[in-house]
Design a protein around this motif. Structure first.
Motif, PDB file in Angstrom:
ATOM      1  N   GLN A 161       0.824  -1.212   0.000  1.00 57.68           N
ATOM      2  CA  GLN A 161       0.000   0.000   0.000  1.00 57.68           C
ATOM      3  C   GLN A 161       0.855   1.257   0.000  1.00 57.68           C
ATOM      4  OE1 GLN A 161      -3.306  -0.009  -0.504  1.00 57.68           O
ATOM      5  NE2 GLN A 161      -2.981  -2.218  -0.772  1.00 57.68           N
ATOM      6  N   SER A 162       1.962   1.211   0.737  1.00 57.22           N
ATOM      7  CA  SER A 162       2.866   2.363   0.765  1.00 57.22           C
ATOM      8  C   SER A 162       3.497   2.579  -0.612  1.00 57.22           C
ATOM      9  CB  SER A 162       3.951   2.144   1.816  1.00 57.22           C
ATOM     10  OG  SER A 162       4.838   3.248   1.847  1.00 57.22           O
ATOM     11  N   PHE A 163       3.922   1.486  -1.245  1.00 57.45           N
ATOM     12  CA  PHE A 163       4.509   1.587  -2.579  1.00 57.45           C
ATOM     13  C   PHE A 163       3.507   2.147  -3.584  1.00 57.45           C
ATOM     14  CE2 PHE A 163       4.673  -0.447  -6.758  1.00 57.45           C
ATOM     15  CZ  PHE A 163       5.848   0.085  -7.244  1.00 57.45           C
ATOM     16  N   LEU A 164       2.282   1.615  -3.579  1.00 61.66           N
ATOM     17  CA  LEU A 164       1.276   2.066  -4.537  1.00 61.66           C
ATOM     18  C   LEU A 164       0.945   3.541  -4.351  1.00 61.66           C
ATOM     19  CD1 LEU A 164      -1.144  -1.012  -4.542  1.00 61.66           C
ATOM     20  CD2 LEU A 164       0.237  -0.194  -6.469  1.00 61.66           C
ATOM     21  N   GLN A 165       0.871   3.979  -3.114  1.00 66.50           N
ATOM     22  CA  GLN A 165       0.589   5.383  -2.864  1.00 66.50           C
ATOM     23  C   GLN A 165       1.663   6.277  -3.467  1.00 66.50           C
ATOM     24  OE1 GLN A 165       0.130   6.453   1.259  1.00 66.50           O
ATOM     25  NE2 GLN A 165       0.052   8.641   0.837  1.00 66.50           N
ATOM     26  N   LYS A 166       2.924   5.914  -3.235  1.00 65.80           N
ATOM     27  CA  LYS A 166       4.036   6.730  -3.739  1.00 65.80           C
ATOM     28  C   LYS A 166       4.123   6.650  -5.272  1.00 65.80           C
ATOM     29  CE  LYS A 166       6.880   5.999   0.424  1.00 65.80           C
ATOM     30  NZ  LYS A 166       6.196   7.029   1.157  1.00 65.80           N
ATOM     31  N   ALA A 167       3.994   5.434  -5.822  1.00 65.51           N
ATOM     32  CA  ALA A 167       4.116   5.250  -7.273  1.00 65.51           C
ATOM     33  C   ALA A 167       2.996   5.977  -8.009  1.00 65.51           C
ATOM     34  CB  ALA A 167       4.115   3.767  -7.625  1.00 65.51           C
ATOM     35  N   GLU A 168       1.782   5.857  -7.497  1.00 65.45           N
ATOM     36  CA  GLU A 168       0.653   6.465  -8.193  1.00 65.45           C
ATOM     37  C   GLU A 168       0.650   7.982  -8.048  1.00 65.45           C
ATOM     38  OE1 GLU A 168      -2.134   2.462  -7.934  1.00 65.45           O
ATOM     39  OE2 GLU A 168      -2.564   4.164  -6.604  1.00 65.45           O
ATOM     40  N   GLU A 169       1.124   8.489  -6.912  1.00 63.86           N
ATOM     41  CA  GLU A 169       1.273   9.937  -6.779  1.00 63.86           C
ATOM     42  C   GLU A 169       2.292  10.465  -7.780  1.00 63.86           C
ATOM     43  OE1 GLU A 169       2.281  10.786  -2.762  1.00 63.86           O
ATOM     44  OE2 GLU A 169       0.221  10.623  -2.011  1.00 63.86           O
ATOM     45  N   MET A 170       3.390   9.725  -7.963  1.00 63.55           N
ATOM     46  CA  MET A 170       4.410  10.138  -8.918  1.00 63.55           C
ATOM     47  C   MET A 170       3.853  10.130 -10.342  1.00 63.55           C
ATOM     48  SD  MET A 170       8.200   8.581  -9.680  1.00 63.55           S
ATOM     49  CE  MET A 170       7.543   7.063 -10.365  1.00 63.55           C
ATOM     50  N   LEU A 171       3.099   9.076 -10.697  1.00 62.57           N
ATOM     51  CA  LEU A 171       2.529   8.990 -12.037  1.00 62.57           C
ATOM     52  C   LEU A 171       1.473  10.062 -12.270  1.00 62.57           C
ATOM     53  CD1 LEU A 171       2.272   5.110 -12.334  1.00 62.57           C
ATOM     54  CD2 LEU A 171       3.818   6.608 -13.616  1.00 62.57           C
ATOM     55  N   ASP A 172       0.701  10.385 -11.239  1.00 60.61           N
ATOM     56  CA  ASP A 172      -0.292  11.458 -11.354  1.00 60.61           C
ATOM     57  C   ASP A 172       0.394  12.783 -11.700  1.00 60.61           C
ATOM     58  OD1 ASP A 172      -2.304   9.706 -10.759  1.00 60.61           O
ATOM     59  OD2 ASP A 172      -2.512  10.324  -8.670  1.00 60.61           O
ATOM     60  N   PHE A 173       1.598  12.972 -11.167  1.00 57.35           N
ATOM     61  CA  PHE A 173       2.355  14.182 -11.480  1.00 57.35           C
ATOM     62  C   PHE A 173       3.006  14.094 -12.851  1.00 57.35           C
ATOM     63  CE2 PHE A 173       6.654  15.994 -11.649  1.00 57.35           C
ATOM     64  CZ  PHE A 173       6.344  17.346 -11.572  1.00 57.35           C
ATOM     65  N   LEU A 174       3.606  12.942 -13.168  1.00 58.29           N
ATOM     66  CA  LEU A 174       4.411  12.822 -14.388  1.00 58.29           C
ATOM     67  C   LEU A 174       3.586  12.821 -15.669  1.00 58.29           C
ATOM     68  CD1 LEU A 174       7.094  10.151 -13.425  1.00 58.29           C
ATOM     69  CD2 LEU A 174       7.467  12.577 -13.867  1.00 58.29           C
ATOM     70  N   ILE A 175       2.456  12.152 -15.669  1.00 58.54           N
ATOM     71  CA  ILE A 175       1.716  11.981 -16.923  1.00 58.54           C
ATOM     72  C   ILE A 175       1.293  13.318 -17.530  1.00 58.54           C
ATOM     73  CG2 ILE A 175      -0.480  11.123 -17.852  1.00 58.54           C
ATOM     74  CD1 ILE A 175       0.029   8.545 -16.260  1.00 58.54           C
ATOM     75  N   PRO A 176       0.716  14.252 -16.788  1.00 56.40           N
ATOM     76  CA  PRO A 176       0.416  15.558 -17.394  1.00 56.40           C
ATOM     77  C   PRO A 176       1.670  16.297 -17.863  1.00 56.40           C
ATOM     78  CG  PRO A 176      -0.831  15.264 -15.366  1.00 56.40           C
ATOM     79  CD  PRO A 176       0.172  14.157 -15.410  1.00 56.40           C
ATOM     80  N   GLU A 177       2.784  16.120 -17.146  1.00 57.33           N
ATOM     81  CA  GLU A 177       4.024  16.782 -17.552  1.00 57.33           C
ATOM     82  C   GLU A 177       4.566  16.181 -18.835  1.00 57.33           C
ATOM     83  OE1 GLU A 177       5.266  19.508 -16.176  1.00 57.33           O
ATOM     84  OE2 GLU A 177       3.523  19.465 -14.836  1.00 57.33           O
ATOM     85  N   PHE A 178       4.531  14.837 -18.946  1.00 57.48           N
ATOM     86  CA  PHE A 178       4.943  14.182 -20.188  1.00 57.48           C
ATOM     87  C   PHE A 178       4.088  14.679 -21.351  1.00 57.48           C
ATOM     88  CE2 PHE A 178       6.730  10.359 -17.753  1.00 57.48           C
ATOM     89  CZ  PHE A 178       8.042  10.686 -18.055  1.00 57.48           C
TER      90      PHE A 178
END
Length: 288
Positions: free
Chosen positions: A222-239
């Motif tokens: 759960q800790s990994f998913l929270q961090k990974a998905e927060e990062m992807l939520d940030f990265l995808i609009p930037e990409f």
């Protein structure tokens, strides 16, 4: 018709970015035809409207490479305007002479009007020939100070009614079978407890509820998913803002059957609110 076909007619100075713009329109979901004699545009529109999978957006690239075939451009655009089933926009890409000279020298390509004279003379001759088209254009975009990504963003702002969501391919895999060659980023989930060593779970995959629930029950998951998905939520609009046309996310465990499948499934479900997501489990049917 209730929905009018959107037609973009793209022309302009050689070296002003028409190839980049046509690629952008293709990414926006337009059916694109480059270096087209203008007289053929109405016929292609007719064909599109009678096709079984009806097209709603088309982009045509026309320029002086067509020689005499280019001359009916304005007359053909007006012919299309007179139709009630099509909305047409004539777009002219321009750039100053110094920028065009610099781009041609960098690309080492021959100017379409070059007859052995100086490059600058060819550019000025083309500008004179296209003066009437530029004046008649609905939209003129000066690309002198625009990068390829900035031009794509400008076209998106002007011609894409809704933001085009980034296609994201989430693929689970087993490290022992190799990392996917096309992966843009890879998450390694081999740190999670492995269902392979649980006898009654071994035959199942991460798509099956017993294995999925086993992988998801751990605090580290759960800790990994929270961090990974927060990062992807940030990265995808930037990409997407930087012009990336697709993203491949790899999620790997040892054999690609249990942990990576479950985590990839969770990440894909999460991303469907912000992206067009495709989920593939590359190795989960392989034998151990």
């Amino acid at each position: 018709m209730t929905n009018r076909l959107q037609a973009i007619v793209l022309t302009g100075m050689s070296g002003a970015g028409k190839s980049t713009a046509m690629q952008a329109f293709e990414d926006f979901g337009f059916f694109c035809v480059d270096n087209l004699p203008p007289a053929l545009m109405p016929r292609l529109i007719d064909m599109a409207e009678h096709a079984s999978g009806k097209l709603s957006k088309m982009a045509f690239g026309c320029d002086l490479r067509g020689g005499e075939l280019f001359e009916p451009l304005l007359m053909t655009v007006q012919e299309i305007r007179d139709r009630k089933d099509v909305t047409v926009t004539l777009v002219f890409l321009d750039a100053d002479d110094a920028t065009l000279v610099r781009r041609y020298k960098a690309s080492r390509r021959r100017h379409p009007l070059s007859m052995g004279g100086r490059l600058l003379e060819s550019i000025q001759a083309e500008r004179q020939k296209l003066a009437g088209v530029r004046q008649a254009a609905d939209v003129v975009i000066d690309t002198s100070n625009l990068s390829a990504n900035q031009l794509k963003q400008e076209l998106s702002r002007r011609f894409v009614e809704h933001a085009v969501r980034l296609p994201v391919h989430v693929v689970s895999f087993g490290f022992k079978f190799g990392v996917p060659l096309d992966a843009d980023m890879v998450f390694d989930v081999r740190f999670l407890p492995n269902p392979h060593y649980i006898d009654h779970l071994r035959p199942y995959t991460g798509e099956d509820e017993p294995v999925y629930n086993y992988v998801m029950q751990w605090p580290q998951t759960q800790s990994f998913l929270q961090k990974a998905e927060e990062m992807l939520d940030f990265l995808i609009p930037e990409f997407q803002r930087e012009g990336k046309s697709h993203l491949v996310i790899g999620v790997g465990c040892t054999g690609g059957k249990h942990r990576s499948v479950a985590v990839a499934k969770h990440i894909a479900a999460h991303l469907r609110d912000i992206a067009v997501v495709d989920l593939t489990h590359r190795d989960f049917r392989r034998e151990d």
